[in-house]
Design a protein around this motif. Sequence first.
Motif, mmCIF file in Angstrom:
data_model
loop_
_atom_site.group_PDB
_atom_site.id
_atom_site.type_symbol
_atom_site.label_atom_id
_atom_site.label_comp_id
_atom_site.label_asym_id
_atom_site.label_seq_id
_atom_site.Cartn_x
_atom_site.Cartn_y
_atom_site.Cartn_z
ATOM 1 N N CYS A 123 120.642 148.057 26.338
ATOM 2 C CA CYS A 123 120.788 147.856 27.787
ATOM 3 C C CYS A 123 121.518 149.018 28.431
ATOM 4 N N ILE A 124 122.561 149.522 27.776
ATOM 5 C CA ILE A 124 123.329 150.643 28.313
ATOM 6 C C ILE A 124 122.469 151.896 28.421
ATOM 7 N N VAL A 125 121.697 152.180 27.374
ATOM 8 C CA VAL A 125 120.803 153.341 27.405
ATOM 9 C C VAL A 125 119.760 153.166 28.508
ATOM 10 N N ALA A 126 119.226 151.954 28.652
ATOM 11 C CA ALA A 126 118.224 151.695 29.688
ATOM 12 C C ALA A 126 118.807 151.902 31.087
ATOM 13 N N VAL A 127 120.065 151.530 31.298
ATOM 14 C CA VAL A 127 120.720 151.746 32.591
ATOM 15 C C VAL A 127 120.763 153.234 32.931
ATOM 16 N N VAL A 128 121.106 154.053 31.951
ATOM 17 C CA VAL A 128 121.164 155.499 32.184
ATOM 18 C C VAL A 128 119.771 156.059 32.468
ATOM 19 N N LEU A 129 118.765 155.595 31.728
ATOM 20 C CA LEU A 129 117.394 156.038 31.968
ATOM 21 C C LEU A 129 116.936 155.672 33.386
ATOM 22 N N LEU A 130 117.264 154.460 33.829
ATOM 23 C CA LEU A 130 116.912 154.048 35.187
ATOM 24 C C LEU A 130 117.579 154.936 36.228
ATOM 25 N N ASN A 131 118.842 155.259 36.012
ATOM 26 C CA ASN A 131 119.555 156.098 36.969
ATOM 27 C C ASN A 131 118.995 157.509 37.019
ATOM 28 N N ALA A 132 118.537 158.014 35.878
ATOM 29 C CA ALA A 132 117.916 159.343 35.869
ATOM 30 C C ALA A 132 116.678 159.351 36.768
ATOM 31 N N GLU A 133 115.864 158.296 36.676
ATOM 32 C CA GLU A 133 114.664 158.209 37.502
ATOM 33 C C GLU A 133 115.012 157.961 38.970
ATOM 34 N N GLN A 134 116.006 157.096 39.229
ATOM 35 C CA GLN A 134 116.408 156.817 40.607
ATOM 36 C C GLN A 134 116.940 158.080 41.286
ATOM 37 N N PHE A 135 117.749 158.847 40.537
ATOM 38 C CA PHE A 135 118.324 160.056 41.128
ATOM 39 C C PHE A 135 117.246 161.104 41.361
ATOM 40 N N ARG A 136 116.232 161.146 40.484
ATOM 41 C CA ARG A 136 115.116 162.076 40.701
ATOM 42 C C ARG A 136 114.407 161.752 42.019
ATOM 43 N N ARG A 137 114.205 160.472 42.286
ATOM 44 C CA ARG A 137 113.574 160.068 43.545
ATOM 45 C C ARG A 137 114.468 160.396 44.737
ATOM 46 N N LYS A 138 115.767 160.195 44.561
ATOM 47 C CA LYS A 138 116.708 160.523 45.636
ATOM 48 C C LYS A 138 116.672 162.028 45.928
ATOM 49 N N GLN A 139 116.599 162.841 44.878
ATOM 50 C CA GLN A 139 116.488 164.288 45.066
ATOM 51 C C GLN A 139 115.219 164.636 45.841
ATOM 52 N N HIS A 140 114.131 163.986 45.470
ATOM 53 C CA HIS A 140 112.850 164.271 46.131
ATOM 54 C C HIS A 140 112.924 163.937 47.619
ATOM 55 N N ARG A 141 113.495 162.772 47.945
ATOM 56 C CA ARG A 141 113.618 162.392 49.354
ATOM 57 C C ARG A 141 114.532 163.362 50.108
ATOM 58 N N ALA A 142 115.646 163.721 49.478
ATOM 59 C CA ALA A 142 116.596 164.619 50.135
ATOM 60 C C ALA A 142 115.984 165.998 50.358
ATOM 61 N N GLU A 143 115.247 166.487 49.386
ATOM 62 C CA GLU A 143 114.623 167.804 49.522
ATOM 63 C C GLU A 143 113.550 167.792 50.607
ATOM 64 N N HIS A 144 112.868 166.664 50.729
ATOM 65 C CA HIS A 144 111.818 166.558 51.737
ATOM 66 C C HIS A 144 112.393 166.618 53.150
ATOM 67 N N HIS A 145 113.604 166.051 53.332
ATOM 68 C CA HIS A 145 114.210 165.991 54.665
ATOM 69 C C HIS A 145 115.320 167.029 54.853
ATOM 70 N N ARG A 146 115.551 167.881 53.872
ATOM 71 C CA ARG A 146 116.674 168.825 53.942
ATOM 72 C C ARG A 146 116.398 169.938 54.942
ATOM 73 N N ALA A 147 117.404 170.198 55.760
ATOM 74 C CA ALA A 147 117.313 171.318 56.693
ATOM 75 C C ALA A 147 117.512 172.626 55.931
ATOM 76 N N PRO A 148 116.953 173.717 56.404
ATOM 77 C CA PRO A 148 117.073 174.988 55.684
ATOM 78 C C PRO A 148 118.515 175.440 55.484
ATOM 79 N N THR A 149 119.418 175.020 56.353
ATOM 80 C CA THR A 149 120.806 175.489 56.275
ATOM 81 C C THR A 149 121.687 174.633 55.368
ATOM 82 N N THR A 150 121.194 173.480 54.956
ATOM 83 C CA THR A 150 122.014 172.598 54.120
ATOM 84 C C THR A 150 121.799 172.907 52.642
#
Length: 329
Positions: free
Chosen positions: A217-244
Amino acid sequence: MATPDTSGPHLLLCGPHRRHTADMGEPAGYSIKTYRYLRMAMVAMVVLLGAALVIEWSKTNPHCLQTSISAYYYTPVQAIFVGALITIGVCMVVLKGNTEPEDILLNVAGVLAPGVAFVPTPSPGSCRSVPMVLGDTTANIANNMLALFIVGGPCLAVTLVFVTRARLSRADSNPMYLVGFAVVAAIFGGGILWFFVDRGGFDGHAHYAAAVVMFVCIVAVVLLNAEQFRRKQHRAEHHRAPTTKPMPANRYSAIAIAMVVVPLVMWAWRALFGWGHVVLWIEGSLITLFAIFWIIQTQELWNEGLRGDGQELPRSQATPSPLRSRSLE
């Protein structure tokens, strides 16, 4: 830092949580501070256990190690081993996961942690700083597990009341809460059945069963967070201003890979060359990596609450994370 949630009760804590919102009226955000302290308490418990193990090892021959962390139950480390596991288990159950699957995994791991503590490994090992004074292990298991069942049963019943009321009032229609409750209830009920029907098998194997599922369960939690953070990165990069600045690298992925690869490599080494302490090092590696993961997640979610849920503290209530440099605030 995961925040309380009104969308459903959290298992075994006999009560629902309230979500910390931007219009929160509590002075200085006491609710979210409490959850920060709970998260840091988990890391403190890991460090406490590690310190106790090192102190015990320093008093023996440098080449003398127990075959597993669990075997240190039969050394002066026993009190801290049991207390740390119970505390970590309670914290995992209390804290809300970023998603319902993550929350269910944390609940299951938290429910199993006391079982790992109360039912010791059958092998006491041979490395300890003082002569072993072995009490009646069977009596200890019988007393402590029965107490756990007596307390856990009513907590599950109260949790079911909250789940049912939320669904009847249409305040929550998410079926994952029922799934989560069913999973924990099945594990809890199965443990009770095993305990009363096959006491010898329970005493001899329940520790391993609980420990393996808890680590999975602990390993699965970390795996889930890796995927969740990847999606968060994708959303942030899509909306990121050039200066940020871009988001930091996905450190969860590195930890997730290590949590899968390191145990496999160690076990392969044991199969090829033999290694009596492989379980000790696998357990130690996974616990250390989970502590690192927890620190990183606490840093990431220090003010924003649940990842991607839109619940972010206003600047007037935001508190700089002591785990984060000023440049990242």
